[in-house]
Design an enzyme around this catalytic site. Structure first.
Site, PDB file in Angstrom:
ATOM      1  N   THR A 208       0.803  -1.287   0.021  1.00 54.08           N
ATOM      2  CA  THR A 208       0.042  -0.030   0.007  1.00 54.08           C
ATOM      3  C   THR A 208       0.867   1.170   0.132  1.00 54.08           C
ATOM      4  O   THR A 208       1.749   1.265   0.817  1.00 54.08           O
ATOM      5  CB  THR A 208      -0.901   0.157   1.229  1.00 54.08           C
ATOM      6  OG1 THR A 208      -1.686  -1.084   1.184  1.00 54.08           O
ATOM      7  CG2 THR A 208      -1.828   1.167   1.075  1.00 54.08           C
TER       8      THR A 208
ATOM      9  N   CYS B 184      36.680   4.355  14.136  1.00 53.40           N
ATOM     10  CA  CYS B 184      36.034   4.454  15.287  1.00 53.40           C
ATOM     11  C   CYS B 184      34.882   4.761  15.471  1.00 53.40           C
ATOM     12  O   CYS B 184      34.050   4.544  16.428  1.00 53.40           O
ATOM     13  CB  CYS B 184      37.091   4.926  16.528  1.00 53.40           C
ATOM     14  SG  CYS B 184      38.734   4.466  16.160  1.00 53.40           S
TER      15      CYS B 184
END
Ligand SMILES: *Cc1c(COP(=O)(O)O)cnc(C)c1O
Length: 406
Positions: free
Chosen positions: A242, A328
């Site tokens: 939908t 990191c």
């Protein structure tokens, strides 16, 4: 606490207020299902979806019928790549792409490799470009798809789309481009550039998150796809589910606004980005630009700062929201695979910062960010023995860090 200055527009863009305004009625009283053919609620929703389809198509020189709604560029890329691979596997299993695509292209390609497809990653130059000539030389009898991104999300480099598209069409190979960063920022025209499939993301163009589109060419050639989602046969059978009408209306309006404002906004952002670059490099040495010097997105500046720790630099400018190519900050331990693909060494990749400028970026913000960056880098370099040695003329490549008796 003050919010940090937002300079991460390649990660996402805020929803434009004007976009929100056109969406709200569809989250309230205009809640119909665009597939409901029997009443006014459905017709109203369908009409709004059709209008959005026109607006999106207009921005890229396509026809409304060629726009397939998806949940975002990730899904669009998956549908384009896997859908073509599955449909055309009798013709061949060879696919051309580059090593610096977004993960939403790389990972579907990796999946296809597991399924027996032959994916070739063309080498990019130091700016992050592949040439049409490279594509021409790599196309084989069994090549079914070329997928090359329009603008890189990390370094902003633009691809020579028209040249690559011309080669693909001459050779009869389908051409897909992940244009999540390009659409609405630079002119993109699927006819002039001979693009067959093109991925769009709502939240990169000041539209909502969770909506995107895939352009699928209907003529010369007519592209066929195997749907990756089975269900009610929405979107001409290519993507069931939908339709999220409010989000679609938002994407349409976002594209309309981008089309109206792109030229002026592009010039404004190019000016701001160059100002940021100039302010930083006039105060600091050993700052390196990643990506192409001029074939780049107006709102992207990716710089590496030699002799500073990427992590420390990010912490030093914690009132600025940017992205880093350092390991990191992301889940992986490797530095950015995009910078590595450009041949940037690990050291410089670890100290790279992506500044992403956009619609709400001001000159005042640019000056503030430049000041913060310059201050942080100067402070960190003052504490860096490497920087000191380099300044004293020591060739760091000649230094024996770990002398052993010989
Ligand atoms: C953001 C982005 C995507 C992913 O888009 P989503 O809509 O978030 O799925 C894919 N490709 C590029 C180049 C992007 O910048």
């Amino acid at each position: 606490m003050n919010q940090p200055v937002y300079m991460d527009y390649q990660a996402t863009t805020p929803l434009d207020e004007r976009v929100l305004d056109v969406m709200l009625p569809f989250l309230r009283e205009k809640f119909g299902n665009a597939a409901s053919r029997n009443h006014a609620y459905g017709w109203e929703a369908e009409k709004a979806v059709d209008e959005a389809r026109e607006q999106i198509a207009a921005l890229i020189g396509a026809k409304a019928k060629e726009v397939v709604f998806t949940s975002g560029a990730t899904e669009s890329n998956n549908l384009a790549i896997k859908g073509v691979a599955e449909m055309y596997q009798e013709k061949g299993k060879h696919i051309l792409t580059t090593p610096i695509e977004h993960k939403a292209v790389i990972d579907p390609c990796k999946r296809l490799e597991k399924d027996g497809y032959d994916v070739e990653y063309l080498e990019v130059d130091k700016f992050g470009q592949v040439s049409a000539e490279q594509v021409r030389n790599a196309i084989r009898e069994d090549t079914i798809l070329v997928s090359i991104m329009a603008a890189n999300n990390e370094v902003g480099t633009l691809a020579p789309l028209a040249e690559i598209g011309a080669v693909c069409h001459e050779k009869g190979v389908l051409f897909h481009t992940d244009a999540a960063q390009a659409v609405g920022k630079i002119p993109v025209d699927v006819e002039a550039m001979q693009i067959d499939l093109l991925s769009i993301s709502g939240h990169k163009v000041y539209g909502p998150k969770g909506i995107g589109a895939l352009y699928v060419r209907r003529r010369n050639p007519r592209v066929r796809l195997v749907a990756q989602m089975d269900g009610g046969g929405h979107e001409r059978g290519m993507r069931s589910g939908t339709l999220p009408v409010a989000s679609i209306v938002g994407l349409g309006e976002a594209c309309r606004l981008a089309g109206l404002e792109m030229k002026e906004e592009g010039a404004r952002l190019t000016g701001l980005r160059d100002r940021l670059h100039q302010k930083i490099t006039s105060e600091l040495d050993e700052v390196y630009l990643n990506g192409h010097p001029d074939q780049r997105l107006p709102g992207n500046l990716n710089l590496s700062f030699a002799y500073v720790e990427g992590e420390a630099l990010m912490m030093g400018i914690d009132d600025v929201a940017v992205s880093s190519g350092s390991a990191c900050t992301s889940a992986s331990l490797e530095p950015s695979y995009v910078l590595r693909g450009l041949g940037v060494g690990d050291d410089l990749a670890h100290t790279s910062i992506r500044f992403g400028l956009g619609r709400e970026t001001t000159e005042k913000e640019v000056d503030f960010v430049a000041d913060r960056v310059v201050g942080a880098v100067k402070r960190l370099r003052e504490m860096s023995p490497l920087y000191e040695m380099a300044k004293e003329g020591v060739d760091l490549n000649e230094v024996r860090w770990n002398p052993v008796a010989d």
